[in-house]
Scaffold this motif. Structure first.
Motif, PDB file in Angstrom:
ATOM      1  N   GLU A 118       0.827  -1.208   0.000  1.00  0.00           N
ATOM      2  CA  GLU A 118       0.000   0.000   0.000  1.00  0.00           C
ATOM      3  C   GLU A 118       0.861   1.257   0.000  1.00  0.00           C
ATOM      4  OE1 GLU A 118      -2.124  -3.433   1.701  1.00  0.00           O
ATOM      5  OE2 GLU A 118      -0.226  -2.449   2.218  1.00  0.00           O
ATOM      6  N   ALA A 119       1.954   1.231   0.768  1.00  0.00           N
ATOM      7  CA  ALA A 119       2.844   2.390   0.816  1.00  0.00           C
ATOM      8  C   ALA A 119       3.549   2.590  -0.515  1.00  0.00           C
ATOM      9  CB  ALA A 119       3.867   2.224   1.934  1.00  0.00           C
ATOM     10  N   ARG A 120       3.918   1.496  -1.177  1.00  0.00           N
ATOM     11  CA  ARG A 120       4.567   1.614  -2.483  1.00  0.00           C
ATOM     12  C   ARG A 120       3.658   2.306  -3.485  1.00  0.00           C
ATOM     13  NH1 ARG A 120       6.687  -4.547  -3.307  1.00  0.00           N
ATOM     14  NH2 ARG A 120       7.326  -4.872  -1.142  1.00  0.00           N
ATOM     15  N   VAL A 121       2.399   1.888  -3.519  1.00  0.00           N
ATOM     16  CA  VAL A 121       1.444   2.497  -4.447  1.00  0.00           C
ATOM     17  C   VAL A 121       1.271   3.980  -4.129  1.00  0.00           C
ATOM     18  CG1 VAL A 121      -0.983   2.538  -5.139  1.00  0.00           C
ATOM     19  CG2 VAL A 121       0.230   0.358  -4.977  1.00  0.00           C
ATOM     20  N   ALA A 122       1.068   4.296  -2.854  1.00  0.00           N
ATOM     21  CA  ALA A 122       0.827   5.687  -2.463  1.00  0.00           C
ATOM     22  C   ALA A 122       2.039   6.566  -2.776  1.00  0.00           C
ATOM     23  CB  ALA A 122       0.485   5.767  -0.974  1.00  0.00           C
ATOM     24  N   LEU A 123       3.236   6.087  -2.432  1.00  0.00           N
ATOM     25  CA  LEU A 123       4.436   6.878  -2.681  1.00  0.00           C
ATOM     26  C   LEU A 123       4.698   7.042  -4.171  1.00  0.00           C
ATOM     27  CD1 LEU A 123       7.177   5.887  -0.074  1.00  0.00           C
ATOM     28  CD2 LEU A 123       6.197   8.130  -0.477  1.00  0.00           C
ATOM     29  N   THR A 124       4.491   5.997  -4.943  1.00  0.00           N
ATOM     30  CA  THR A 124       4.722   6.088  -6.388  1.00  0.00           C
ATOM     31  C   THR A 124       3.798   7.116  -7.019  1.00  0.00           C
ATOM     32  OG1 THR A 124       5.441   3.779  -6.465  1.00  0.00           O
ATOM     33  CG2 THR A 124       4.790   4.789  -8.549  1.00  0.00           C
ATOM     34  N   LEU A 125       2.526   7.062  -6.650  1.00  0.00           N
ATOM     35  CA  LEU A 125       1.584   8.030  -7.200  1.00  0.00           C
ATOM     36  C   LEU A 125       1.897   9.447  -6.722  1.00  0.00           C
ATOM     37  CD1 LEU A 125      -1.778   6.053  -7.003  1.00  0.00           C
ATOM     38  CD2 LEU A 125      -0.504   6.692  -9.047  1.00  0.00           C
ATOM     39  N   ARG A 126       2.401   9.566  -5.504  1.00  0.00           N
ATOM     40  CA  ARG A 126       2.670  10.886  -4.944  1.00  0.00           C
ATOM     41  C   ARG A 126       3.953  11.491  -5.520  1.00  0.00           C
ATOM     42  NH1 ARG A 126       1.199  13.369  -0.133  1.00  0.00           N
ATOM     43  NH2 ARG A 126       2.370  15.302   0.192  1.00  0.00           N
ATOM     44  N   VAL A 127       5.068  10.771  -5.403  1.00  0.00           N
ATOM     45  CA  VAL A 127       6.349  11.387  -5.745  1.00  0.00           C
ATOM     46  C   VAL A 127       6.752  11.186  -7.199  1.00  0.00           C
ATOM     47  CG1 VAL A 127       7.144  11.162  -3.374  1.00  0.00           C
ATOM     48  CG2 VAL A 127       7.756   9.408  -5.009  1.00  0.00           C
ATOM     49  N   VAL A 128       6.283  10.119  -7.830  1.00  0.00           N
ATOM     50  CA  VAL A 128       6.601   9.914  -9.244  1.00  0.00           C
ATOM     51  C   VAL A 128       5.474  10.425 -10.126  1.00  0.00           C
ATOM     52  CG1 VAL A 128       7.320   8.251 -10.998  1.00  0.00           C
ATOM     53  CG2 VAL A 128       7.946   7.871  -8.605  1.00  0.00           C
ATOM     54  N   GLY A 129       4.230  10.153  -9.708  1.00  0.00           N
ATOM     55  CA  GLY A 129       3.094  10.579 -10.510  1.00  0.00           C
ATOM     56  C   GLY A 129       2.637  11.999 -10.253  1.00  0.00           C
ATOM     57  N   GLY A 130       3.004  12.555  -9.087  1.00  0.00           N
ATOM     58  CA  GLY A 130       2.612  13.925  -8.788  1.00  0.00           C
ATOM     59  C   GLY A 130       1.186  14.087  -8.312  1.00  0.00           C
ATOM     60  N   LEU A 131       0.513  13.005  -7.925  1.00  0.00           N
ATOM     61  CA  LEU A 131      -0.862  13.102  -7.449  1.00  0.00           C
ATOM     62  C   LEU A 131      -0.874  13.604  -6.007  1.00  0.00           C
ATOM     63  CD1 LEU A 131      -1.225  11.202  -9.940  1.00  0.00           C
ATOM     64  CD2 LEU A 131      -3.088  10.104  -8.659  1.00  0.00           C
ATOM     65  N   THR A 132      -1.937  14.284  -5.639  1.00  0.00           N
ATOM     66  CA  THR A 132      -2.111  14.730  -4.264  1.00  0.00           C
ATOM     67  C   THR A 132      -2.676  13.588  -3.427  1.00  0.00           C
ATOM     68  OG1 THR A 132      -4.371  15.492  -4.611  1.00  0.00           O
ATOM     69  CG2 THR A 132      -2.608  17.060  -5.087  1.00  0.00           C
ATOM     70  N   ALA A 206      -6.015   4.798 -14.386  1.00  0.00           N
ATOM     71  CA  ALA A 206      -5.403   3.928 -15.396  1.00  0.00           C
ATOM     72  C   ALA A 206      -4.419   4.696 -16.263  1.00  0.00           C
ATOM     73  CB  ALA A 206      -6.490   3.290 -16.260  1.00  0.00           C
ATOM     74  N   TYR A 207      -4.799   5.901 -16.673  1.00  0.00           N
ATOM     75  CA  TYR A 207      -3.917   6.676 -17.545  1.00  0.00           C
ATOM     76  C   TYR A 207      -2.670   7.154 -16.808  1.00  0.00           C
ATOM     77  CZ  TYR A 207      -7.714   6.595 -20.943  1.00  0.00           C
ATOM     78  OH  TYR A 207      -8.683   6.185 -21.831  1.00  0.00           O
ATOM     79  N   GLU A 208      -2.770   7.354 -15.497  1.00  0.00           N
ATOM     80  CA  GLU A 208      -1.576   7.698 -14.720  1.00  0.00           C
ATOM     81  C   GLU A 208      -0.597   6.523 -14.730  1.00  0.00           C
ATOM     82  OE1 GLU A 208       1.086   9.936 -12.964  1.00  0.00           O
ATOM     83  OE2 GLU A 208      -0.860  10.694 -13.603  1.00  0.00           O
ATOM     84  N   ALA A 209      -1.128   5.307 -14.597  1.00  0.00           N
ATOM     85  CA  ALA A 209      -0.266   4.125 -14.659  1.00  0.00           C
ATOM     86  C   ALA A 209       0.392   4.012 -16.029  1.00  0.00           C
ATOM     87  CB  ALA A 209      -1.079   2.866 -14.362  1.00  0.00           C
ATOM     88  N   ILE A 210      -0.353   4.321 -17.087  1.00  0.00           N
ATOM     89  CA  ILE A 210       0.213   4.271 -18.434  1.00  0.00           C
ATOM     90  C   ILE A 210       1.327   5.303 -18.581  1.00  0.00           C
ATOM     91  CG2 ILE A 210      -0.279   4.689 -20.876  1.00  0.00           C
ATOM     92  CD1 ILE A 210      -3.025   3.467 -20.436  1.00  0.00           C
ATOM     93  N   ARG A 211       1.097   6.500 -18.054  1.00  0.00           N
ATOM     94  CA  ARG A 211       2.123   7.544 -18.127  1.00  0.00           C
ATOM     95  C   ARG A 211       3.404   7.098 -17.429  1.00  0.00           C
ATOM     96  NH1 ARG A 211       4.109  12.184 -15.610  1.00  0.00           N
ATOM     97  NH2 ARG A 211       2.968  11.831 -13.675  1.00  0.00           N
ATOM     98  N   LEU A 212       3.244   6.492 -16.250  1.00  0.00           N
ATOM     99  CA  LEU A 212       4.411   6.007 -15.519  1.00  0.00           C
ATOM    100  C   LEU A 212       5.087   4.853 -16.261  1.00  0.00           C
ATOM    101  CD1 LEU A 212       2.958   6.102 -11.898  1.00  0.00           C
ATOM    102  CD2 LEU A 212       4.555   7.713 -12.927  1.00  0.00           C
ATOM    103  N   ALA A 213       4.290   3.984 -16.876  1.00  0.00           N
ATOM    104  CA  ALA A 213       4.862   2.866 -17.635  1.00  0.00           C
ATOM    105  C   ALA A 213       5.625   3.373 -18.853  1.00  0.00           C
ATOM    106  CB  ALA A 213       3.760   1.902 -18.061  1.00  0.00           C
ATOM    107  N   LEU A 230       3.590  -2.092 -20.560  1.00  0.00           N
ATOM    108  CA  LEU A 230       3.063  -0.936 -21.287  1.00  0.00           C
ATOM    109  C   LEU A 230       2.082  -1.384 -22.365  1.00  0.00           C
ATOM    110  CD1 LEU A 230       2.978   2.051 -21.938  1.00  0.00           C
ATOM    111  CD2 LEU A 230       5.044   1.754 -23.324  1.00  0.00           C
ATOM    112  N   ALA A 231       2.420  -2.446 -23.074  1.00  0.00           N
ATOM    113  CA  ALA A 231       1.523  -2.964 -24.108  1.00  0.00           C
ATOM    114  C   ALA A 231       0.188  -3.405 -23.509  1.00  0.00           C
ATOM    115  CB  ALA A 231       2.184  -4.134 -24.833  1.00  0.00           C
ATOM    116  N   LEU A 232       0.258  -4.121 -22.400  1.00  0.00           N
ATOM    117  CA  LEU A 232      -0.971  -4.576 -21.735  1.00  0.00           C
ATOM    118  C   LEU A 232      -1.847  -3.401 -21.352  1.00  0.00           C
ATOM    119  CD1 LEU A 232      -2.752  -6.673 -20.303  1.00  0.00           C
ATOM    120  CD2 LEU A 232      -1.213  -6.506 -18.325  1.00  0.00           C
ATOM    121  N   CYS A 233      -1.257  -2.367 -20.777  1.00  0.00           N
ATOM    122  CA  CYS A 233      -2.030  -1.199 -20.355  1.00  0.00           C
ATOM    123  C   CYS A 233      -2.628  -0.468 -21.551  1.00  0.00           C
ATOM    124  CB  CYS A 233      -1.139  -0.246 -19.551  1.00  0.00           C
ATOM    125  SG  CYS A 233      -0.547  -0.918 -17.980  1.00  0.00           S
TER     126      CYS A 233
END
Length: 405
Positions: A118-132, A206-213, A230-233
């Motif tokens: 759970e922390a990995r997902v939250a941190l990835t979206l926060r610091v890599v994805g830029g989500l609040t 979903a599109y945030e995951a694609i951007r990160l991929a 990336l292809a799967l997404c």
């Protein structure tokens, strides 16, 4: 400039800003905090005085905030001297399109195995994805304080464990990459089919995951499974426009208007799959190949179900799981009929390999209905509806059950 403009710049620049600050300060938590303070300041000052170079303004302000914090930490004077050195490249000279090892190190740090999933997902979206925190909370339907606590605990865990800010050595990268890909896969899967709530699809997630991929594929172009994910997404997201009706109700695959599928997305997905295929397909590449078979078929009846069965069998060998077996059963039903498929599902039931999941009774109910065992089918679909947390999926299950009266 309004809040939307600040958000747009931050979404693009956040990974580079946090990565650069982490490299210079050696403190992941400090870097993320300083970057967030810069965004907060931008929300106040930009509407009054828009900067000529928004990205450079954010980088410079975040750097100043980091320096201010380090100044207050007497034990870190040496690091402050490093940060304040005159040979630091000027902010305006920074290449905004540069993708380098700093960002890659940031990805590996936020997905470090010392953290909970759970922390990995939250941190990835926060610091890599830029989500609040608010955006992450909405995406996963959890309270904002829960997300904030996960992020805070994650940063403390990284600091306490002394996790280095670096791209793992070559001999470790392959093992660590699996964890990074799994985080992106979890994010995309939640966006593709929400586990709960009143929306079937959460495209923004979903599109945030694609951007990160896509970013990861640019950083690691020689890793086939990155291209496989990336292809799967891309191939799965290409079907989003047809998966729900105007009222948000799910549209079954056989009823979807394939003309509305995102054909540019399909081409991107096929191109990514082509990059993965020469090296031999791994778990994500095999799932992408299945998605490609669906995406290129003119209709459900004209889908190459035998190929999908073979691909699921291969996936079951390299990444066995009850969900793979369940999906193989669906493909077997389409390729050869419901009876052999029901045997696969009954084996899952007998071994209790997906306890509490609505997926098994959903598939079992569909198979029983095709076999004409309507009372049993209705009971299974009603059970599936009780177990399903997504309101949109539940309504479809109840409607199918009612049709079996």
């Amino acid at each position: 400039m309004d809040a939307a403009a600040v958000e747009a710049v931050w979404r693009i620049e956040s990974a580079r800003i946090v990565a650069a600050l982490t490299r210079f300060t050696g403190d992941f938590g400090l870097a993320e905090d300083a970057a967030q303070e810069a965004v907060a300041e931008a929300l106040v000052s930009w509407p009054l005085s828009p900067p000529a170079n928004p990205a450079g303004w954010l980088r410079a302000t975040a750097r100043r905030r980091a320096i201010d914090t380090i100044r207050r930490r007497a034990a870190l004077q040496d690091r402050y001297a490093l940060l304040a050195a005159d040979d630091e490249p000027a902010v305006e000279d920074a290449d905004p399109d540069r993708i380098d090892d700093d960002v890659l190190a940031l990805v590996f740090t936020s997905c470090h195995p010392v953290l909970s999933p759970e922390a990995r997902v939250a941190l990835t979206l926060r610091v890599v994805g830029g989500l609040t925190s608010e955006e992450i909370a909405r995406a996963f339907l959890v309270p904002v304080p829960t997300v904030q606590a996960r992020i805070t605990r994650g940063k403390k865990t990284i600091a306490a464990a002394g996790v280095p800010f670096e791209v793992p050595p070559a001999d470790e990268r392959k093992a660590r990459l699996g964890g990074v890909l799994s985080v992106l896969y979890v994010i995309f899967t939640e966006g593709s089919t929400a586990t709960s709530g009143d929306r079937l699809v959460r495209p923004d997630v979903a599109y945030e995951a694609i951007r990160l991929a896509r970013t990861l594929a640019a950083l690691l172009p020689a890793e086939p499974e990155v291209h496989g994910l990336l292809a799967l997404c891309e191939l799965t997201a290409a079907r989003f426009p047809a998966r729900t009706g105007p009222d948000g109700e799910p549209v079954l695959l056989e009823d979807q208007d394939r003309r509305t599928w995102d054909h540019a997305g399909i081409h991107r997905g096929l191109a990514a799959l082509a990059k993965a295929a020469p090296h031999g397909l791994g778990p994500y590449g095999l799932q992408a190949a299945i998605a490609a078979t669906h995406a290129t078929a003119p209709s459900v009846d004209e889908t190459d179900w035998e190929r999908i069965v073979v691909l699921y069998e291969a996936l079951g060998r390299v990444a066995p799981s009850p969900v793979v077996e369940l999906n193989r059963a669906v493909a077997v039903a389409m390729a050869t009929g419901p009876e052999p498929a029901l045997a696969i599902v009954d084996e899952l039931v007998a071994t209790d390999r997906l306890p509490g999941s609505h997926l098994v009774p959903t598939v079992r109910g569909e198979l029983l209905a095709r076999l004409g065992r309507r009372p049993e089918a209705r009971a299974e679909l009603e059970l599936a509806a009780r177990l399903c947390s997504n309101q949109r999926e539940r309504s479809v299950l109840l409607r199918k059950a009612a049709a079996l009266d």
